[in-house]
Scaffold this motif. Structure first.
Motif, PDB file in Angstrom:
ATOM      1  N   UNK A 182       0.944  -1.327  -0.116  1.00 53.84           N
ATOM      2  CA  UNK A 182      -0.069  -0.077  -0.208  1.00 53.84           C
ATOM      3  C   UNK A 182       0.689   1.334  -0.241  1.00 53.84           C
ATOM      4  N   UNK A 183       1.975   0.977  -0.279  1.00 53.25           N
ATOM      5  CA  UNK A 183       2.984   2.313  -0.508  1.00 53.25           C
ATOM      6  C   UNK A 183       3.031   2.689  -1.809  1.00 53.25           C
ATOM      7  N   UNK A 184       2.767   4.103  -2.292  1.00 57.81           N
ATOM      8  CA  UNK A 184       2.633   4.424  -3.445  1.00 57.81           C
ATOM      9  C   UNK A 184       4.342   4.526  -4.350  1.00 57.81           C
ATOM     10  N   UNK A 185       4.179   3.769  -5.269  1.00 56.71           N
ATOM     11  CA  UNK A 185       5.463   3.723  -6.066  1.00 56.71           C
ATOM     12  C   UNK A 185       5.364   4.668  -7.301  1.00 56.71           C
ATOM     13  N   UNK A 186       6.540   5.524  -7.575  1.00 57.92           N
ATOM     14  CA  UNK A 186       6.419   6.162  -8.618  1.00 57.92           C
ATOM     15  C   UNK A 186       7.731   5.826  -9.481  1.00 57.92           C
ATOM     16  N   UNK A 187       7.839   5.371 -10.764  1.00 60.33           N
ATOM     17  CA  UNK A 187       8.896   4.857 -11.506  1.00 60.33           C
ATOM     18  C   UNK A 187       9.519   5.923 -12.135  1.00 60.33           C
ATOM     19  N   UNK A 188      10.291   6.688 -11.000  1.00 62.54           N
ATOM     20  CA  UNK A 188      11.072   7.946 -11.716  1.00 62.54           C
ATOM     21  C   UNK A 188      12.186   7.640 -12.660  1.00 62.54           C
ATOM     22  N   UNK A 189      12.842   6.515 -12.521  1.00 61.51           N
ATOM     23  CA  UNK A 189      13.980   6.313 -13.222  1.00 61.51           C
ATOM     24  C   UNK A 189      14.371   4.669 -13.337  1.00 61.51           C
ATOM     25  N   UNK A 190      13.404   4.177 -13.933  1.00 60.73           N
ATOM     26  CA  UNK A 190      13.438   2.458 -13.933  1.00 60.73           C
ATOM     27  C   UNK A 190      14.702   2.161 -14.552  1.00 60.73           C
ATOM     28  N   UNK A 191      15.118   2.811 -15.821  1.00 59.46           N
ATOM     29  CA  UNK A 191      16.485   2.617 -16.755  1.00 59.46           C
ATOM     30  C   UNK A 191      17.580   2.471 -15.758  1.00 59.46           C
ATOM     31  N   UNK A 192      17.564   3.378 -14.721  1.00 58.27           N
ATOM     32  CA  UNK A 192      18.773   3.345 -13.971  1.00 58.27           C
ATOM     33  C   UNK A 192      18.428   2.712 -12.604  1.00 58.27           C
ATOM     34  N   UNK A 193      17.387   1.986 -12.325  1.00 52.52           N
ATOM     35  CA  UNK A 193      16.959   1.369 -11.208  1.00 52.52           C
ATOM     36  C   UNK A 193      16.250   2.193 -10.106  1.00 52.52           C
ATOM     37  N   UNK A 194      15.751   3.466 -10.423  1.00 49.76           N
ATOM     38  CA  UNK A 194      15.083   4.223  -9.371  1.00 49.76           C
ATOM     39  C   UNK A 194      13.753   4.117  -9.406  1.00 49.76           C
ATOM     40  N   UNK A 195      13.216   3.904  -8.232  1.00 52.08           N
ATOM     41  CA  UNK A 195      11.778   4.000  -8.018  1.00 52.08           C
ATOM     42  C   UNK A 195      11.611   4.872  -6.776  1.00 52.08           C
ATOM     43  N   UNK A 196      10.641   5.827  -6.649  1.00 54.52           N
ATOM     44  CA  UNK A 196      10.320   6.667  -5.594  1.00 54.52           C
ATOM     45  C   UNK A 196       9.061   6.167  -4.821  1.00 54.52           C
ATOM     46  N   UNK A 197       9.471   5.965  -3.432  1.00 58.08           N
ATOM     47  CA  UNK A 197       8.455   5.469  -2.621  1.00 58.08           C
ATOM     48  C   UNK A 197       7.936   6.912  -1.931  1.00 58.08           C
ATOM     49  N   UNK A 198       6.504   6.994  -1.919  1.00 60.72           N
ATOM     50  CA  UNK A 198       6.079   8.290  -1.425  1.00 60.72           C
ATOM     51  C   UNK A 198       5.443   7.820   0.033  1.00 60.72           C
ATOM     52  N   UNK A 199       6.076   8.377   0.977  1.00 62.15           N
ATOM     53  CA  UNK A 199       5.768   8.175   2.258  1.00 62.15           C
ATOM     54  C   UNK A 199       4.829   9.250   2.924  1.00 62.15           C
ATOM     55  N   UNK A 200       4.282   9.081   3.993  1.00 65.88           N
ATOM     56  CA  UNK A 200       3.679  10.263   4.656  1.00 65.88           C
ATOM     57  C   UNK A 200       4.626  11.419   5.026  1.00 65.88           C
ATOM     58  N   UNK A 201       5.711  11.237   5.339  1.00 68.81           N
ATOM     59  CA  UNK A 201       6.726  11.935   5.559  1.00 68.81           C
ATOM     60  C   UNK A 201       7.460  12.613   4.377  1.00 68.81           C
ATOM     61  N   UNK A 202       7.088  12.090   3.063  1.00 67.18           N
ATOM     62  CA  UNK A 202       7.884  12.479   1.909  1.00 67.18           C
ATOM     63  C   UNK A 202       8.446  11.433   1.148  1.00 67.18           C
ATOM     64  N   UNK A 203       8.982  11.990   0.001  1.00 65.61           N
ATOM     65  CA  UNK A 203       9.354  10.751  -0.928  1.00 65.61           C
ATOM     66  C   UNK A 203      10.748  10.200  -0.426  1.00 65.61           C
ATOM     67  N   UNK A 204      10.908   9.152  -0.694  1.00 66.18           N
ATOM     68  CA  UNK A 204      12.389   8.281  -0.740  1.00 66.18           C
ATOM     69  C   UNK A 204      12.925   7.468  -1.924  1.00 66.18           C
TER      70      UNK A 204
END
Length: 398
Positions: free
Chosen positions: A68-90
């Motif tokens: 149930x954590x929002x996942x944003x594929x910000x840079x899949x070609x370079x292996x990066x996914x942004x997890x959007x937490x209540x306290x901000x993105x990681x």
């Protein structure tokens, strides 16, 4: 003896513990990495948190969504996914190794080897990892020693690191200005030898790094070092030694005024006045920043700080006064008032609409500023201005 990451507020961020659990921290599949680890060891405030993981990007997305954590594929070609937490993105990035680089872009392959991932990073102090559960710090390239010594050091061969990503030249100096107390000779020599590589970078990337550097703790000394070694000559040839001297005076003025350093103001100090617009365009600054850069070097006039601020705005006035090594005390907590006469007032008193009104308002502005911004202007002063400027208009049309 193992080094344990000290307690820090960011480690209690809402949702962070759950995220590391989902990413398999208990199995050793996820670690904090980079700036958060480095800055915590230095006792600095942490703003951005990054996690490195042995999980592939698709597995990261799958686990986040299942939890149930929002996942944003910000840079899949370079292996990066942004997890959007209540306290901000990681940012969560899969361990990688470089397959091919051209100084601007890299082709990567995913890995499950922590040492391999560390070896592709830029500086030793950025290749530190920490276990989210135990806090144990993993250091594969002597980053802890370099942090203690205030030394920004490339991992491995500096020439190779720069060839992989030319932006590392500017990053070397930005990190030096922020963290350094001693200069790594091998890194400096490599940056000087490869300085022309900067020409291959986009101007936006150059501007972003330069503006961050300009507000760093030791910016003046590091910019002087860069000028002395011709680091910026290929991309900012306008910067000269006297520009660095102006920057030093500006830094002193900012300190005396107890005002935070500002990147655009400091860039203006480095440049000759006639070069400001061209540099702003070349670096692709925003229109607002470009106009501010030009205005900062246009002088302060003779109407005093508040007169300057009324005509140019508070921000521009502060820039110009500090660059002229003039005090800004008169502008603290001061809100520019409204001219107590309007064009409608002048028309109601018999002045014809058009240029005569504009000319009269300008004259009244000058008188009002000279009198210290009174709440009202004497009727006789207004009447005299109307007559004088109406007559001037008639003379101009004769």
């Amino acid at each position: 003896m193992d080094l344990i990451l000290p307690p820090a507020p960011w480690r209690a961020r809402a949702g962070l513990a759950a995220l590391t659990t989902v990413l398999g921290a208990a199995a050793g599949d996820a670690r904090f990495v980079g700036g958060a680890v480095r800055d915590t060891l230095l006792g600095l405030e942490v703003s951005d948190v990054d996690i490195a993981t042995r999980l592939t990007p698709d597995r990261v997305v799958e686990r986040l969504r299942a939890a149930g954590i929002r996942a944003v594929p910000t840079g899949l070609a370079h292996g990066t996914v942004t997890a959007v937490l209540p306290s901000g993105p990681v940012e969560v990035t899969t361990l990688r190794r470089d397959v091919a680089t051209d100084g601007r872009h890299a082709v990567v392959a995913f890995s499950d080897d922590w040492r391999e991932d560390a070896a592709r990073r830029d500086f030793t102090m950025n290749a530190l990892y920490a276990d989210p559960l135990s806090g144990e710090v993993f250091d594969y390239h002597g980053g802890r020693t370099d942090i203690a010594a205030g030394r920004v050091r490339f991992i491995g061969d500096p020439h190779r690191r720069i060839a992989e990503d030319h932006l590392r030249i500017l990053r070397f100096f930005r990190f030096q200005a922020r963290f350094g107390t001693t200069v790594d000779g091998d890194g400096l020599a490599a940056c000087a030898a490869r300085a022309n590589d900067l020409m291959a970078l986009s101007r936006e990337r150059i501007a972003a790094e330069l503006l961050k550097l300009l507000v760093a703790r030791d910016a003046v000394a590091v910019i002087r070092l860069m000028v002395d070694h011709a680091i910026l000559r290929a991309v900012l040839p306008e910067i000269a030694p006297d520009g660095v001297d102006r920057l030093a005076r500006l830094e002193a003025a900012e300190t005396r005024a107890r005002i935070a350093p500002d990147a655009i103001r400091r860039l203006a100090a480095l440049l000759p006045a006639e070069a400001a617009d061209g540099v702003g365009a070349r670096l692709k600054l925003s229109n607002a920043d470009r106009k501010r850069l030009v205005a900062a070097r246009t002088g302060i006039g003779d109407e005093g700080p508040r007169g300057l601020a009324w005509r140019a705005g508070i921000e521009s006035a502060v820039d110009r006064l500090l660059l002229a090594d003039q005090p800004i005390d008169d502008l603290r907590n001061w809100t520019p008032p409204r001219l107590p006469v309007t064009g409608g007032t002048l028309v109601a008193r018999g002045l014809a609409k058009g240029p005569d009104v504009a000319r009269t308002l300008r004259a009244l502005e000058t008188a009002w500023i000279a009198q210290g911004f009174p709440a009202a202007l004497p009727d006789q002063l207004v009447e005299d201005a109307i007559i004088a400027n109406a007559a001037s208009g008639e003379s101009g049309r004769a």
